[in-house]
Design an enzyme around this catalytic site. Structure first.
Site, PDB file in Angstrom:
ATOM      1  N   PRO A 128       0.812  -1.219   0.000  1.00 16.25           N
ATOM      2  CA  PRO A 128       0.000   0.000   0.000  1.00 16.25           C
ATOM      3  C   PRO A 128       0.849   1.275   0.000  1.00 16.25           C
ATOM      4  O   PRO A 128       0.493   2.264  -0.653  1.00 16.25           O
ATOM      5  CB  PRO A 128      -0.832  -0.119   1.286  1.00 16.25           C
ATOM      6  CG  PRO A 128      -0.916  -1.588   1.540  1.00 16.25           C
ATOM      7  CD  PRO A 128       0.416  -2.117   1.113  1.00 16.25           C
ATOM      8  N   TYR A 129       1.962   1.247   0.717  1.00 20.26           N
ATOM      9  CA  TYR A 129       2.871   2.392   0.746  1.00 20.26           C
ATOM     10  C   TYR A 129       3.457   2.640  -0.643  1.00 20.26           C
ATOM     11  O   TYR A 129       3.502   3.785  -1.122  1.00 20.26           O
ATOM     12  CB  TYR A 129       3.980   2.112   1.759  1.00 20.26           C
ATOM     13  CG  TYR A 129       5.120   3.093   1.757  1.00 20.26           C
ATOM     14  CD1 TYR A 129       4.980   4.370   2.292  1.00 20.26           C
ATOM     15  CD2 TYR A 129       6.370   2.731   1.240  1.00 20.26           C
ATOM     16  CE1 TYR A 129       6.042   5.258   2.311  1.00 20.26           C
ATOM     17  CE2 TYR A 129       7.425   3.616   1.256  1.00 20.26           C
ATOM     18  CZ  TYR A 129       7.256   4.875   1.792  1.00 20.26           C
ATOM     19  OH  TYR A 129       8.306   5.760   1.795  1.00 20.26           O
TER      20      TYR A 129
END
Length: 214
Positions: A128-129
């Site tokens: 997600p980062y």
């Protein structure tokens, strides 16, 4: 150059506050989320402004007002969930780009993540980062800004060496946060980095020299 530093209370941001504040070439306006953070900076003689990347664009635009450049080092941090990563690392960065364009500020330096441009090399545990960084970088590249996107390797808290490796593709490596800050500082006025994105890790080349040879 009057620089707005977004994410001034972060670990890289704190190094940059000192570098910019002690510079003969630049002045710094430090953007932070909390009034108590601003007070600490003011006690050091650093101009600061409280604004939230989860707020509206006008709030960020007011912080950009009067500046010649924006440096974005903000992040939601490792202790938050994917929702905050989306809101800060992606949407917050997009708002900062929009605010810079709205204020007519052309120079923008973004701290991203190693190989954020290359999905095949993302760390699955941090997906997600990396998604947030990837699309935030795309927003900047599609803008009319004179951008530089710096993608550091694994971040270390050990003292910097002043030596790095920079390239459009470095598949692995780490780097002290202090050297990331120095690279950002050097890139700010180095024309070889304008409208460029690159990875950076610890290496054998002095930072200014490495950027000039991009």
């Amino acid at each position: 150059m009057n620089v707005l530093l977004i994410g001034a209370n972060g670990q890289i941001g704190q190094y940059l506050v000192d570098l910019l504040h002690n510079s003969d070439e630049h002045t710094v306006k430090a953007m932070v989320r909390k009034e108590e953070q601003a007070e600490v900076l003011k006690d050091k003689g650093v101009e600061s402004i409280v604004a939230d990347l989860e707020g509206n664009v006008d709030e960020i635009s007011a912080a950009v007002d009067g500046c010649d450049a924006v440096i974005f080092t903000a992040g939601s941090g490792g202790s938050t969930g994917s929702d905050k990563t989306l809101l800060v690392d992606l949407d917050g960065a997009a708002k900062a780009v929009e605010a810079a364009e709205k204020q007519g500020v052309k120079r923008f330096v973004m701290v991203s993540a190693l190989q954020a441009h290359n999905r095949e090399n993302w760390n699955d545990k941090l997906r997600p980062y990396y998604v947030a960084k990837h699309y935030a970088d795309n927003v900047i590249e599609a803008s009319n800004l004179t951008y530089t996107i710096i993608r550091p390797g694994g971040l270390l808290n050990e003292p910097g060496t002043g030596n790095v490796s920079v390239a459009e593709n470095l598949t692995r490596g780490s780097i002290p946060r202090e050297d990331v800050a120095r690279t950002v500082m050097a890139a700010l006025t180095e024309e070889k980095t304008f409208r460029r994105s690159f990875d950076v890790t610890a290496g054998d080349h002095e930072i200014t020299e490495a950027l000039r040879n991009l």
